[in-house]
Design an enzyme around this catalytic site. Structure first.
Site, short mmCIF file in Angstrom:
data_model
loop_
_atom_site.label_atom_id
_atom_site.label_comp_id
_atom_site.label_asym_id
_atom_site.label_seq_id
_atom_site.Cartn_x
_atom_site.Cartn_y
_atom_site.Cartn_z
N LYS A 206 0.77 -1.34 0.20
CA LYS A 206 0.06 0.14 -0.07
C LYS A 206 1.09 1.18 -0.01
O LYS A 206 0.66 2.21 -0.89
CB LYS A 206 -1.04 0.05 1.27
CG LYS A 206 -1.94 1.21 1.55
CD LYS A 206 -2.88 0.64 2.53
CE LYS A 206 -3.63 2.13 2.84
NZ LYS A 206 -4.28 1.82 4.16
N GLU A 212 10.58 -4.72 4.35
CA GLU A 212 10.84 -6.29 3.95
C GLU A 212 10.05 -6.51 2.48
O GLU A 212 10.83 -7.10 1.63
CB GLU A 212 9.63 -7.08 4.95
CG GLU A 212 10.01 -7.06 6.35
CD GLU A 212 9.52 -5.94 7.02
OE1 GLU A 212 9.13 -4.83 6.60
OE2 GLU A 212 9.28 -6.43 8.49
N GLY A 270 -4.83 -2.20 5.41
CA GLY A 270 -4.10 -3.65 4.84
C GLY A 270 -4.84 -4.77 5.26
O GLY A 270 -4.79 -5.58 4.18
N ARG A 271 -5.24 -4.80 6.44
CA ARG A 271 -5.94 -6.26 6.86
C ARG A 271 -7.30 -6.31 6.07
O ARG A 271 -7.89 -7.41 6.45
CB ARG A 271 -5.62 -6.35 8.25
CG ARG A 271 -6.38 -5.38 9.08
CD ARG A 271 -5.85 -5.54 10.51
NE ARG A 271 -6.29 -4.39 11.47
CZ ARG A 271 -5.78 -3.21 11.49
NH1 ARG A 271 -4.49 -3.28 10.79
NH2 ARG A 271 -6.07 -2.27 12.32
N GLU A 356 -4.78 -7.33 15.28
CA GLU A 356 -4.20 -5.86 14.86
C GLU A 356 -5.40 -4.55 15.02
O GLU A 356 -5.03 -3.64 15.36
CB GLU A 356 -3.55 -5.89 13.70
CG GLU A 356 -2.48 -4.69 13.25
CD GLU A 356 -1.63 -4.97 11.93
OE1 GLU A 356 -0.46 -4.65 12.07
OE2 GLU A 356 -2.19 -5.20 11.14
N HIS A 387 -5.67 -34.41 17.72
CA HIS A 387 -4.63 -35.31 18.17
C HIS A 387 -3.45 -34.51 18.80
O HIS A 387 -2.42 -34.88 18.83
CB HIS A 387 -4.33 -36.07 16.86
CG HIS A 387 -5.40 -36.98 16.42
ND1 HIS A 387 -5.45 -38.33 16.82
CD2 HIS A 387 -6.41 -36.52 15.58
CE1 HIS A 387 -6.64 -38.70 16.31
NE2 HIS A 387 -6.91 -37.70 15.49
N LYS A 507 9.49 -1.23 14.46
CA LYS A 507 10.13 -0.89 12.89
C LYS A 507 11.22 0.39 12.98
O LYS A 507 12.13 0.23 12.63
CB LYS A 507 8.85 -0.18 12.21
CG LYS A 507 8.26 -1.26 11.58
CD LYS A 507 7.59 -0.48 10.40
CE LYS A 507 6.06 -1.17 10.17
NZ LYS A 507 5.34 -0.22 9.22
#
Ligand code: G6Q
Length: 543
Positions: A206, A212, A270-271, A356, A387, A507
């Site tokens: 965005k 990254e 973003g999410r 978030e 399990h 960050k």
């Protein structure tokens, strides 16, 4: 803002909780033969059974009163009409506009955002078709067979989850990969066996400033231009790199032709973005028609959320139940257990969506929240968890509300697999709710010392979401359901579910530390003694 905990509605719930906290689901079911049929709701392709929750009709009435008290209705309208409800960033929150039908319009701050959305969807569709039909060729004229999405957080988790969920609808002659981590292993593994001449990278960011993503994209560009298959000219980048972003200038600065950029907007968090251009890799995988069908699914739940009465509103009910457990029973986590292998990435996706959004400690006006906010969200597909960690849910000391998500129709009709899967699905919610009493254990001739070990207390709450099948449309419905659940809970707590300032400090510190880690000269470290010593140790060992 008045603290929610001081309202009469909250106090009424506290008093009600004191009466209900020790009531067992066995008794609630014994007291109402129709509970399993009445405490249900069907919306589009989703059927919700919420009867195995530790609630009565009175609990739900009180929870709905709480929702009304917090102005949920009005806040939903504010979101849908584009008011700037993301107050700390002064933005509207309009992921619901990403799935509005073409015939509708929504003018926000003087712009018809629905028209903008459809213009981009049309460009995405055209591009996806060109890649899928092999009309879009690589620089040397070879068809594109590999698509690698490079993004992180909201620009990765959504497309990665949805691609996995809808893999059965994807073009199986192509490979799709998702690179996010700045650990070089991620991009190395994603590219090492690919032919660059047949590979398309989608750089999804965005802001186009995320370290990254830019680091991975730079490495991918170097890999492309290493000279294999005659690819060494920078001009090749235009055929092998496209971008999804809000910032055309930064995309151009990176060397990607802005005509190969697919736009989205500040008003998409973003999410909440995988149904925007961030879903380009998914659209190439499943094709534009199925992508649009997924948008229809989202939209159907948007309409339901906006119009259905609160007491018969599926995302609202789920949100209120979440508040009931977190704030009154004091639960700290929420398990989401999909009984579909294709939903293996769902809980990672929902983890970001929920944690978030609602991992906040202050309210919209900056005052402290005095109640518990968002839960820790976790889970893996059934039956694997049965399990492994289900033991703790059944017999541990923690109360863990669980959502069981399953499908009536199998993705693949193979022998008895689906009936076995679904038998487990039904068995687990039954066992969690009703358990096994000491009398039942003794009646099985269990040696007395073993009885306490075999007792299953039960009274563990679950929601059962039984959907028709895992199709694009149903996936859209499911994700919208969870988006609006998060919204409901955030509204009750009076927090901003749409910012994420908490990720900033790490960050900033990383940017400072990277220069210290890479510096030729011994850096002058001024962190705490632990961080200083760790950086020194790393520098020494690295040499
Ligand atoms: C999501 C967050 C965050 C964001 C990533 C990637 O809501 O804001 O996960 O999506 O940090 O950001 P860019 O898309 O700007 O690279």
């Amino acid at each position: 803002m008045t603290s929610i905990a001081e309202t009469p509605e909250w106090r009424a719930l506290q008093a009600h909780f004191a009466r209900l906290r020790d009531v067992h689901l066995r008794d609630l079911f014994a007291g109402d033969a129709f509970r399993g049929e009445t405490m249900t709701l069907e919306v589009e392709d989703l059927f919700l059974d919420y009867s195995k929750n530790r609630v009565t009709a009175e609990t739900l009435r009180l929870l709905v009163a709480l929702a009304e008290r917090t102005g949920l209705r009005e806040r939903v309208e504010s979101m849908f009409t584009g008011r700037h409800i993301n107050v700390t960033e002064d933005r509207p929150v309009l992921h619901v506009a990403l799935r509005m039908p073409r015939a509708e319009s929504l003018v926000v701050d003087g712009v018809d955002v629905a028209a903008q959305v459809h213009a981009v969807l049309d460009r995405m569709s055209e591009f996806s078709d060109r890649v899928r039909t092999r009309e879009w060729e690589g620089f040397t004229g070879r068809p594109i067979r590999n698509v690698v999405n490079i993004g992180i957080g909201g620009s990765d988790l959504g497309p990665a989850m949805a691609y996995e969920a809808l893999r059965d609808y994807s073009d199986r002659s192509m490979r799709f990969r998702f690179v996010s981590n700045v650990d070089g292993t991620d991009v190395w593994e994603a590219t090492q066996d690919l032919d660059p001449a047949e590979t398309l990278f989608i750089v999804s960011s965005k802001t186009f400033t995320t370290v990254e993503t830019l680091t991975n994209a730079t490495t991918a560009r170097q890999w492309l231009l290493e000279g294999r298959q005659g690819l060494h000219e920078p001009a090749a980048v235009a055929r092998h790199f496209v971008a999804v972003s809000t910032d055309a200038q930064k995309v151009a600065d990176f060397g990607i032709d802005p005509t190969n950029m697919f736009e989205f907007w500040d008003w998409v968090g973003g999410r909440y973005s995988y149904d925007s251009a961030i879903g380009l890799s998914l659209m190439i995988a499943i094709g534009p028609d199925r992508f649009r069908s997924m948008l229809d699914g989202f939209h159907a739940i948007d309409v339901h959320f906006r119009t259905a009465p609160l007491a018969r509103n599926m995302p609202v009910l789920l949100g209120l139940l979440g508040v009931w457990y977190g704030d009154f029973f004091g639960t700290e986590t929420q398990a989401i257990l999909p009984y579909s292998q294709y939903l293996s990435e769902l809980s990672s996706y929902l983890q970001q969506l929920d944690m978030e959004s609602n991992g906040k400690h202050v309210r919209l006006d900056g005052s402290q929240v005095e109640v518990q906010t968002g839960p820790v969200v976790w889970g893996t597909p059934g039956t694997n968890g049965q399990h492994a960690y289900y033991q703790l849910i059944h017999q541990g000391t923690k109360l863990i509300p669980c959502d069981f998500v399953g499908f009536v129709r199998p993705s693949h009709l193979l022998g008895r697999h689906h009936d076995l899967l679904m038998a487990n699905f039904f068995a687990q919610t039954e066992a969690l709710a009703f358990g096994k009493s000491p009398e039942e254990v003794e009646a099985e001739d269990t040696p007395p010392p073993l009885v306490p070990h075999k007792v299953m207390p039960g009274n563990h709450p679950t929601n059962t979401i039984l959907a028709t099948e895992l199709s694009p449309k149903v996936l859209g419905e499911l994700i919208a359901l969870y988006e609006h659940r998060v919204f409901t809970m955030g509204t009750i707590w009076g927090i901003n579910s749409f910012d994420q300032w908490g990720v900033e400090l790490g960050k900033t510190l990383a940017t400072r530390i990277v220069t210290e880690v890479e510096s030729e000269r011994e850096p002058d470290l001024t962190h705490d003694s632990s961080t200083n010593a760790l950086i020194r140790r790393y520098r020494r060992a690295r040499r």
